[in-house]
Design an enzyme around this catalytic site. Sequence first.
Site, PDB file in Angstrom:
ATOM      1  N   GLU A 112      -6.559   4.890   8.052  1.00  0.00           N
ATOM      2  CA  GLU A 112      -6.167   6.414   7.300  1.00  0.00           C
ATOM      3  C   GLU A 112      -7.475   6.933   7.011  1.00  0.00           C
ATOM      4  OE1 GLU A 112      -2.887   5.716   5.377  1.00  0.00           O
ATOM      5  OE2 GLU A 112      -1.178   5.229   7.339  1.00  0.00           O
ATOM      6  N   GLY A 144       2.471   2.281  11.023  1.00  0.00           N
ATOM      7  CA  GLY A 144       3.571   3.443  10.780  1.00  0.00           C
ATOM      8  C   GLY A 144       4.187   3.973  11.473  1.00  0.00           C
ATOM      9  N   HIS A 154      -9.401   1.398   4.515  1.00  0.00           N
ATOM     10  CA  HIS A 154      -8.205   1.232   5.790  1.00  0.00           C
ATOM     11  C   HIS A 154      -8.193   2.433   6.163  1.00  0.00           C
ATOM     12  CE1 HIS A 154      -4.063   2.975   6.766  1.00  0.00           C
ATOM     13  NE2 HIS A 154      -3.525   1.998   5.840  1.00  0.00           N
ATOM     14  N   LYS A 159       0.337   4.330  -0.261  1.00  0.00           N
ATOM     15  CA  LYS A 159      -0.230   5.923   0.181  1.00  0.00           C
ATOM     16  C   LYS A 159      -0.005   6.725  -0.878  1.00  0.00           C
ATOM     17  CE  LYS A 159       0.462   3.552   4.958  1.00  0.00           C
ATOM     18  NZ  LYS A 159      -0.565   2.828   6.269  1.00  0.00           N
ATOM     19  N   SER A 213       3.407  -2.042  10.002  1.00  0.00           N
ATOM     20  CA  SER A 213       5.020  -2.307  10.391  1.00  0.00           C
ATOM     21  C   SER A 213       5.555  -3.000  10.181  1.00  0.00           C
ATOM     22  CB  SER A 213       4.746  -1.898  11.928  1.00  0.00           C
ATOM     23  OG  SER A 213       4.931   0.017  12.346  1.00  0.00           O
ATOM     24  N   GLU A 235      -5.504  -4.764  11.129  1.00  0.00           N
ATOM     25  CA  GLU A 235      -4.494  -3.888  10.696  1.00  0.00           C
ATOM     26  C   GLU A 235      -4.845  -2.761  12.501  1.00  0.00           C
ATOM     27  OE1 GLU A 235      -2.064  -3.032   6.899  1.00  0.00           O
ATOM     28  OE2 GLU A 235      -4.006  -1.474   7.096  1.00  0.00           O
ATOM     29  N   ASN A 285       0.759  -0.972   0.283  1.00  0.00           N
ATOM     30  CA  ASN A 285       0.007   0.092  -0.117  1.00  0.00           C
ATOM     31  C   ASN A 285       0.784   1.097  -0.034  1.00  0.00           C
ATOM     32  OD1 ASN A 285      -1.856   2.242  -0.102  1.00  0.00           O
ATOM     33  ND2 ASN A 285      -2.160   1.346   2.965  1.00  0.00           N
TER      34      ASN A 285
END
Length: 255
Positions: A100, A176, A98, A15, A216, A170, A13
């Site tokens: 985010e 991150g 996701h 991003k 991560s 996730e 991904n």
Amino acid sequence: MNKTKRKAVIAGNWKMNNTPAAAKALIEEMKPLVKDADCEVVLCVPFIDIPAAVEAAKGSNIKIGAENVHFKASGAYTGEISAEMLVAAGVEYVIIGHSERRQYFGETDQTVNLRTLAALNAGLKTIVCVGETLEQRELGYTETLLKYQTKMALTNVTAEQLKNVIIAYEPVWAIGTGVTATDDQADEGNGFVRAAVAEAYGADVAETVTVQYGGSMNAKNAEGLTDKVNVDGGLIGGASLKAADFAVIVKAASR
Ligand code: 13P
């Protein structure tokens, strides 16, 4: 992983990273490194990179995905991209929900479900993301939340359509941050997701669904994570921006 029952999938991904030129260069670098993979290899890239990525990946074992899709087929939705447009551009996969997008762009369990249905109806494979925040984990809600998010995302998805669904667990606190879930935490979270699928579709069907871990995941921890029975690969952020690291992760899932 349990490759006798389900496919292992490593998906990057990217991003909001890489211009089209950078996308082409990175895929050219990755192609020889992942060509012998014994798992599915996917790169989910920014919309603007899709033509360059599809072109660069042509003839290789790398599949291209998008990072989001709108739930309407067409119309007055400024700035949005439909599933039909993605298919026409050569996209095979799409990430949906996701954290985010949930955190910064108002994504809800309902819109995640609508996007999932739109993508599946257009023939895309979906990577549906679920995951708890640190606060939710500390309050003891991880299992409840993962099951709820999973079932909400899959509302009205048929058992036949489920064959095109990958779910990515996730944990938000691991994305991150450099803090990876332990192998056991990843296995447990993925297990909760699989249990939710079993409750909705039956245990036999649930055993066939690919459940990835993301957060991560990197060249160092990929083997330990994918050793776990419920971890059928990974959704990789930062480490998918470096060809050598991504290739090590693909190798770990190819064992
Ligand atoms: P990182 O691998 O950078 O933690 O990102 C994980 C992720 O969000 C993949 O979708």
